[in-house]
Design a protein around this motif. Structure first.
Motif, PDB file in Angstrom:
ATOM      1  N   PHE A  81      52.350  49.252  35.244  1.00  0.00           N
ATOM      2  CA  PHE A  81      52.195  48.597  33.946  1.00  0.00           C
ATOM      3  C   PHE A  81      52.226  47.075  34.117  1.00  0.00           C
ATOM      4  N   ALA A  82      53.216  46.572  34.842  1.00  0.00           N
ATOM      5  CA  ALA A  82      53.347  45.126  35.050  1.00  0.00           C
ATOM      6  C   ALA A  82      52.119  44.560  35.762  1.00  0.00           C
ATOM      7  N   GLY A  83      51.636  45.259  36.778  1.00  0.00           N
ATOM      8  CA  GLY A  83      50.453  44.791  37.499  1.00  0.00           C
ATOM      9  C   GLY A  83      49.209  44.789  36.629  1.00  0.00           C
ATOM     10  N   ALA A  84      49.043  45.830  35.826  1.00  0.00           N
ATOM     11  CA  ALA A  84      47.868  45.904  34.950  1.00  0.00           C
ATOM     12  C   ALA A  84      47.911  44.815  33.891  1.00  0.00           C
ATOM     13  N   PHE A  85      49.079  44.577  33.316  1.00  0.00           N
ATOM     14  CA  PHE A  85      49.159  43.553  32.278  1.00  0.00           C
ATOM     15  C   PHE A  85      49.112  42.149  32.857  1.00  0.00           C
ATOM     16  N   ARG A  86      49.544  41.967  34.086  1.00  0.00           N
ATOM     17  CA  ARG A  86      49.347  40.677  34.754  1.00  0.00           C
ATOM     18  C   ARG A  86      47.848  40.414  34.892  1.00  0.00           C
ATOM     19  N   HIS A  87      47.122  41.457  35.264  1.00  0.00           N
ATOM     20  CA  HIS A  87      45.678  41.317  35.383  1.00  0.00           C
ATOM     21  C   HIS A  87      45.063  40.961  34.025  1.00  0.00           C
ATOM     22  N   HIS A  88      45.460  41.644  32.988  1.00  0.00           N
ATOM     23  CA  HIS A  88      44.863  41.408  31.669  1.00  0.00           C
ATOM     24  C   HIS A  88      45.239  40.053  31.095  1.00  0.00           C
ATOM     25  N   VAL A  90      46.713  37.300  32.850  1.00  0.00           N
ATOM     26  CA  VAL A  90      46.714  36.117  33.710  1.00  0.00           C
ATOM     27  C   VAL A  90      45.492  36.048  34.621  1.00  0.00           C
ATOM     28  N   THR A  91      45.306  37.047  35.476  1.00  0.00           N
ATOM     29  CA  THR A  91      44.337  36.919  36.570  1.00  0.00           C
ATOM     30  C   THR A  91      42.975  37.530  36.310  1.00  0.00           C
ATOM     31  N   PRO A  93      39.403  38.783  34.060  1.00  0.00           N
ATOM     32  CA  PRO A  93      38.328  38.022  33.428  1.00  0.00           C
ATOM     33  C   PRO A  93      38.651  37.578  32.006  1.00  0.00           C
ATOM     34  N   LEU A  94      39.614  38.194  31.372  1.00  0.00           N
ATOM     35  CA  LEU A  94      40.022  37.786  30.025  1.00  0.00           C
ATOM     36  C   LEU A  94      41.376  37.085  30.036  1.00  0.00           C
ATOM     37  N   GLY A  95      41.926  36.829  31.219  1.00  0.00           N
ATOM     38  CA  GLY A  95      43.255  36.252  31.352  1.00  0.00           C
ATOM     39  C   GLY A  95      43.274  34.748  31.190  1.00  0.00           C
ATOM     40  N   SER A  96      44.470  34.207  31.214  1.00  0.00           N
ATOM     41  CA  SER A  96      44.654  32.774  30.976  1.00  0.00           C
ATOM     42  C   SER A  96      43.998  31.916  32.047  1.00  0.00           C
ATOM     43  N   ARG A  97      43.958  32.368  33.296  1.00  0.00           N
ATOM     44  CA  ARG A  97      43.303  31.576  34.349  1.00  0.00           C
ATOM     45  C   ARG A  97      41.805  31.461  34.093  1.00  0.00           C
ATOM     46  N   ALA A  98      41.172  32.559  33.699  1.00  0.00           N
ATOM     47  CA  ALA A  98      39.737  32.529  33.429  1.00  0.00           C
ATOM     48  C   ALA A  98      39.429  31.666  32.210  1.00  0.00           C
ATOM     49  N   ARG A  99      40.282  31.736  31.196  1.00  0.00           N
ATOM     50  CA  ARG A  99      40.071  30.906  29.996  1.00  0.00           C
ATOM     51  C   ARG A  99      40.263  29.436  30.323  1.00  0.00           C
ATOM     52  N   ALA A 100      41.267  29.111  31.146  1.00  0.00           N
ATOM     53  CA  ALA A 100      41.497  27.718  31.522  1.00  0.00           C
ATOM     54  C   ALA A 100      40.335  27.185  32.342  1.00  0.00           C
ATOM     55  N   GLU A 101      39.825  28.027  33.239  1.00  0.00           N
ATOM     56  CA  GLU A 101      38.688  27.621  34.062  1.00  0.00           C
ATOM     57  C   GLU A 101      37.436  27.423  33.195  1.00  0.00           C
ATOM     58  N   ALA A 102      37.229  28.290  32.243  1.00  0.00           N
ATOM     59  CA  ALA A 102      36.069  28.162  31.342  1.00  0.00           C
ATOM     60  C   ALA A 102      36.171  26.901  30.476  1.00  0.00           C
ATOM     61  N   ALA A 103      37.386  26.522  30.113  1.00  0.00           N
ATOM     62  CA  ALA A 103      37.582  25.324  29.282  1.00  0.00           C
ATOM     63  C   ALA A 103      37.292  24.056  30.069  1.00  0.00           C
ATOM     64  N   HIS A 104      37.418  24.107  31.389  1.00  0.00           N
ATOM     65  CA  HIS A 104      37.150  22.927  32.220  1.00  0.00           C
ATOM     66  C   HIS A 104      35.681  22.763  32.574  1.00  0.00           C
ATOM     67  N   HIS A 105      34.853  23.728  32.203  1.00  0.00           N
ATOM     68  CA  HIS A 105      33.427  23.649  32.551  1.00  0.00           C
ATOM     69  C   HIS A 105      32.620  23.169  31.413  1.00  0.00           C
TER      70      HIS A 105
END
Length: 105
Positions: A81-88, A90-91, A93-105
């Motif tokens: 559960f923890a690994g799946a929700f970390r993926h959703h 944070v890491t 395609p819909l996570g915070s890293r992808a959103r932060a990266e999209a905001a910088h482009h």
């Protein structure tokens, strides 16, 4: 379950643990299904491997009773559960890293 009172009493805690796990298991299975849809197979496999390690360690510690086995299964699914929700969150395609990266482009 059984007309024998001692068997009913022995089954009470494991049955309660198993029933409580249904919510965690359902959400975990859905989250992992979404990961499959995202084709996130390596993170899914890594989560399963880490969870299996946690299961083995938990079984070595608590596996001497039926309740201990069910609690170990809870550890296994909690790690998944923890690994799946970390993926959703944070890491993935819909996570915070992808959103932060999209905001910088």
């Amino acid at each position: 379950f059984s007309p024998v009172a001692s068997i009913r009493e022995a089954a009470r805690a494991p049955a309660a643990i198993g029933a409580a796990l249904q919510l965690l298991n359902g959400v975990t299975f859905v989250a992992e299904g979404i990961m499959q849809g995202h084709q996130a197979f390596f993170p899914l496999a890594r989560n399963a491997a880490v969870a299996a390690g946690g299961l083995v360690l938990s079984l070595r510690t608590f596996g001497g009773t039926l309740s201990g086995v069910w609690c170990s299964f809870a550890v296994f699914n909690a790690i998944r559960f923890a690994g799946a929700f970390r993926h959703h969150l944070v890491t993935g395609p819909l996570g915070s890293r992808a959103r932060a990266e999209a905001a910088h482009h």
